[in-house]
Design a protein around this motif. Structure first.
Motif, short mmCIF file in Angstrom:
data_model
loop_
_atom_site.label_atom_id
_atom_site.label_comp_id
_atom_site.label_asym_id
_atom_site.label_seq_id
_atom_site.Cartn_x
_atom_site.Cartn_y
_atom_site.Cartn_z
N VAL A 1 1.00 -1.29 -0.11
CA VAL A 1 -0.07 -0.07 -0.20
C VAL A 1 0.94 1.20 0.11
O VAL A 1 0.73 2.16 -0.83
N ALA A 2 1.94 1.23 0.73
CA ALA A 2 2.87 2.45 0.85
C ALA A 2 3.53 2.59 -0.42
O ALA A 2 3.75 3.75 -0.85
N PHE A 3 3.84 1.26 -1.15
CA PHE A 3 4.68 1.57 -2.31
C PHE A 3 3.76 2.23 -3.58
O PHE A 3 4.16 2.98 -4.32
N LEU A 4 2.39 1.87 -3.52
CA LEU A 4 1.56 2.11 -4.50
C LEU A 4 1.24 3.81 -4.02
O LEU A 4 0.97 4.35 -5.04
N GLN A 5 0.95 4.23 -3.06
CA GLN A 5 0.92 5.52 -2.75
C GLN A 5 1.97 6.25 -3.21
O GLN A 5 1.77 7.67 -3.68
N GLU A 6 3.45 5.95 -2.93
CA GLU A 6 4.20 6.75 -3.47
C GLU A 6 4.41 6.69 -4.85
O GLU A 6 4.78 7.84 -5.59
N ASN B 1 2.03 6.39 -6.94
CA ASN B 1 0.88 7.06 -7.54
C ASN B 1 1.13 8.65 -7.44
O ASN B 1 0.80 9.50 -7.90
N GLU B 2 1.76 9.09 -6.47
CA GLU B 2 2.22 10.45 -6.19
C GLU B 2 3.36 10.73 -7.25
O GLU B 2 3.00 11.99 -7.75
N ARG B 3 4.23 9.92 -7.48
CA ARG B 3 5.21 10.20 -8.68
C ARG B 3 4.30 10.47 -10.00
O ARG B 3 4.63 11.12 -11.00
#
Length: 212
Positions: A119-124, A126-128
């Motif tokens: 989840v943390a990776f996907l959030q980061e 998606n921010e990029r």
């Protein structure tokens, strides 16, 4: 030395094949339904070989999600370099995304929410991607394809909220993910386009038949 080099190449190729095979199974069946044994059997390798490369399922899943995301980004970058314009890039993205969604079990998205690291990776990630999207939309505005009177930060946040709502309400039980995405794109993307952008969009959609 030559033998060592060959082993390194073999191992890297094997890792890529494991990621491709595992991600395909995860998407088709959902993460919980796929065991490490299933992956080894599907590939025709021993469980020992699989565990030597990925010691547990969560590590494998994390690498799969990371690999799949970066592969999509690379595909888009390569295509964008030769694309006619921003609308051409969008048409390619839609074609690729719709094809992918047609093969994904909704359980896959639900299951990923149970892994904090993913989840943390996907959030980061998606921010990029959101930052890249702003630059993309800016170019589209300059070329007359997108409207300049829209706050695209709000658009992106509304789109994220819409996708979260789809998952939370399990809308996919009534409609396919492909149909939901198809409708979503019609509403949001068309609203961002100028008349020039809409003309290009209609042409690409008609030629590729990706929105049929």
């Amino acid at each position: 030395m030559h033998k060592t080099s060959n082993m390194t190449v073999y191992r890297e190729n094997l890792k890529t094949k494991i990621l491709d095979t595992s991600m395909l199974l995860f998407k088709q069946k959902g993460i919980r339904a796929v065991k490490m044994d299933d992956i080894a059997t599907e590939m025709g390798i021993s469980k020992r070989t699989l565990y030597e490369i990925y010691s547990n399922k969560e590590d494998l899943l994390y690498e799969c999600v990371k690999y799949d995301s970066e592969k999509m980004t690379h595909q888009m970058q390569v295509y964008a370099e030769k694309a006619e314009n921003e609308m051409d890039v969008i048409a390619f993205f839609l074609k690729t995304k719709l094809k992918d969604l047609g093969t994904i079990n909704p359980k896959f998205f639900l299951d990923t929410q149970k892994y904090e690291r993913i989840v943390a990776f996907l959030q980061e990630y998606n921010e990029r991607q959101r930052a890249n999207s702003y630059m993309f939309m800016k170019k589209g505005i300059e070329h007359g394809f997108f409207r300049d009177d829209i706050n695209y930060d709000i658009v992106h946040r509304m789109s994220d909220a819409s996708m979260n709502y789809v998952m939370q309400t399990k809308m996919y039980r009534k409609y396919t993910l492909k149909e939901i995405f198809h409708t979503f794109i019609k509403v949001y993307l068309r609203g961002c386009c100028t008349s020039k952008g809409l003309d290009y969009l209609e042409k690409f959609m008609s030629d590729s038949k990706i929105m049929k």
